[in-house]
Write a protein that holds these residues in place. Structure first.
Motif, short mmCIF file in Angstrom:
data_model
loop_
_atom_site.label_atom_id
_atom_site.label_comp_id
_atom_site.label_asym_id
_atom_site.label_seq_id
_atom_site.Cartn_x
_atom_site.Cartn_y
_atom_site.Cartn_z
N TRP A 149 3.65 -4.31 11.91
CA TRP A 149 3.57 -3.85 10.52
C TRP A 149 2.91 -4.93 9.66
N VAL A 150 2.09 -4.46 8.73
CA VAL A 150 1.41 -5.34 7.78
C VAL A 150 1.89 -4.98 6.38
N LEU A 151 2.50 -5.94 5.68
CA LEU A 151 3.07 -5.68 4.36
C LEU A 151 2.35 -6.49 3.30
N ASP A 152 2.40 -6.00 2.07
CA ASP A 152 2.03 -6.81 0.92
C ASP A 152 3.15 -7.83 0.73
N ALA A 153 2.81 -9.11 0.78
CA ALA A 153 3.82 -10.16 0.73
C ALA A 153 4.55 -10.23 -0.59
N ASN A 154 3.99 -9.65 -1.64
CA ASN A 154 4.61 -9.72 -2.96
C ASN A 154 5.45 -8.49 -3.29
N THR A 155 5.05 -7.33 -2.79
CA THR A 155 5.76 -6.10 -3.13
C THR A 155 6.53 -5.49 -1.97
N GLY A 156 6.18 -5.86 -0.73
CA GLY A 156 6.80 -5.26 0.44
C GLY A 156 6.18 -3.93 0.83
N GLU A 157 5.15 -3.49 0.12
CA GLU A 157 4.48 -2.23 0.46
C GLU A 157 3.87 -2.32 1.86
N VAL A 158 4.04 -1.27 2.64
CA VAL A 158 3.44 -1.22 3.97
C VAL A 158 1.96 -0.88 3.83
N LEU A 159 1.12 -1.85 4.19
CA LEU A 159 -0.32 -1.68 4.05
C LEU A 159 -0.95 -1.05 5.29
N ASN A 160 -0.36 -1.37 6.45
CA ASN A 160 -0.94 -0.88 7.70
C ASN A 160 0.08 -1.04 8.82
N LYS A 161 -0.19 -0.37 9.93
CA LYS A 161 0.59 -0.55 11.16
C LYS A 161 -0.40 -0.64 12.31
N TRP A 162 -0.50 -1.83 12.89
CA TRP A 162 -1.47 -2.05 13.96
C TRP A 162 -0.85 -1.71 15.31
N ASP A 163 -1.61 -1.03 16.13
CA ASP A 163 -1.13 -0.65 17.46
C ASP A 163 -0.95 -1.87 18.35
N THR A 164 0.14 -1.87 19.11
CA THR A 164 0.39 -2.90 20.12
C THR A 164 0.81 -2.18 21.41
N PRO A 165 0.64 -2.82 22.58
CA PRO A 165 1.02 -2.16 23.83
C PRO A 165 2.49 -1.80 23.90
N GLY A 166 3.34 -2.57 23.28
CA GLY A 166 4.78 -2.31 23.30
C GLY A 166 5.44 -2.99 22.12
N TRP A 167 6.77 -3.09 22.17
CA TRP A 167 7.46 -3.73 21.06
C TRP A 167 7.22 -5.24 21.10
#
Length: 345
Positions: A149-167
């Motif tokens: 997960w990629v968040l805005d460091a100031n607001t916590g808004e989720v900007l993106n979710k990058w795919d990964t092979p697993g957890w």
């Protein structure tokens, strides 16, 4: 008159009892410090992150000042007047904030590291594990979710979710490369944050743990069917530079001592040393933790002291042990439930 004297006597007894109850040896620095006050309290000692009992909501942070022996329990709760939550997974300190990642509460509490006062509170974050900040973005690994997960460091808004092979689990940031443990494929993922792309996948069969950066290189324990390997990785190319087979030794809690250019770790109830320069494992144990159920082991880079924790039976408050640079015992502190994280700001 007798009645008035009895009432006065009862009042005095209650007052003395109340004062006695207030004298708790674990009550340390309490903070009513505002964000604008140029005073520090909690960043001059050691912070102990207590995971807490799963579903009990009793995660906590303790403070310990080794120079004077002051210890305070539950400092986040005391300062902010609210509980931290359920399962404190990790703590991360950048140049401005301390991030408390609370896994089962799907929360990241962002606090002032000096006062422990809550600055920002990010919620509804899936099952967060570890965080790293790069610029104005926060990267969050996730349990049982093939996304970073990629968040805005100031607001916590989720900007993106990058795919990964697993957890994903632990992360290290080297320049603009973010290296992330993939727990399913046994790979180390290298994300180029200038291009926002997955640039490298370094295969480390058997799984990865204890990823750290030292002297411009990445180091990790890779676990085979039996035992551990210490692996050195070039963070620019993702290439494995060298590795050492520890045999049947199941190693964890990797630490690097800059002054000695050496790694220290815990394995099978013993603290061991590995010299990085000549890539040699020292044969002798430095210290034996005995029957302790070790939950964390860390170096205080400022003093050279060592700390380890005992989580006991996971249902009882644990212990923090302090050792001097030569592993002689110095102090013992009672902690919260399941102490796993040791951080010296």
């Amino acid at each position: 008159m007798e009645s008035k004297q009895r009432i006065l006597l009862v009042f005095l007894c209650c007052a003395l009892g109340w004062l006695s109850a207030c004298q708790n040896e674990e009550v340390g620095p309490q903070s009513n410090i505002g964000e604008s006050d140029d005073i520090f309290a909690y960043d001059d000692g050691v912070l102990i992150g207590n995971e807490g009992t799963f579903t009990f909501g009793n995660a906590s942070v303790d403070y310990y000042q080794p120079e004077n022996g002051v210890h305070a329990s539950g400092v986040f709760d005391q300062v902010n007047g609210l509980p931290l939550g359920d399962v404190l997974q990790s703590m991360y300190l950048d140049d401005r904030d301390l991030y408390l990642v609370v896994n089962n509460s799907a929360r990241i509490a962002v606090v002032n590291p000096s006062t422990m006062r809550l600055r920002r509170d990010f919620g509804a974050l899936g099952s967060p594990r570890y965080v790293r900040r790069y610029g104005e973005r926060l990267f969050v690994s996730q349990l049982f979710d093939g996304k970073l997960w990629v968040l805005d460091a100031n607001t916590g808004e989720v900007l993106n979710k990058w795919d990964t092979p697993g957890w994903t689990e632990r992360m290290e940031l080297v320049d603009s490369m973010l290296w992330v443990e993939d727990q399913v494929g046994g790979t180390l993922l290298g994300f180029n944050l200038e291009r926002d792309t997955l640039q490298f996948q370094t295969d480390l069969p058997g799984g990865i743990s204890d990823l750290i950066e030292a002297e411009g290189r990445l180091y990790a324990f890779a676990h085979a069917a039996v035992g551990s390997d210490l692996v050195e990785i070039n963070p620019i190319s993702g290439e494995i530079m060298r590795s050492s087979d520890f045999g049947a030794m199941d190693a964890s809690f990797l630490n690097y001592n800059t002054d000695e250019d050496a790694f220290y770790f815990w394995a099978g109830g013993e603290i061991r040393k590995f010299r990085r320069a000549d890539w040699v494992l020292q044969p002798a144990s430095l210290y034996e933790t005995g029957n302790a159920n070790v939950g964390g082991f860390a170096l205080d880079p400022g003093t050279g002291d060592w700390y380890y924790t005992d989580v006991l039976d996971f249902a009882t408050r644990g212990w923090l042990y302090r050792l001097d640079p030569f592993f002689a015992p110095l102090d013992t502190i009672r902690t919260g439930f399941i102490p796993r994280i040791i951080l010296r700001p």
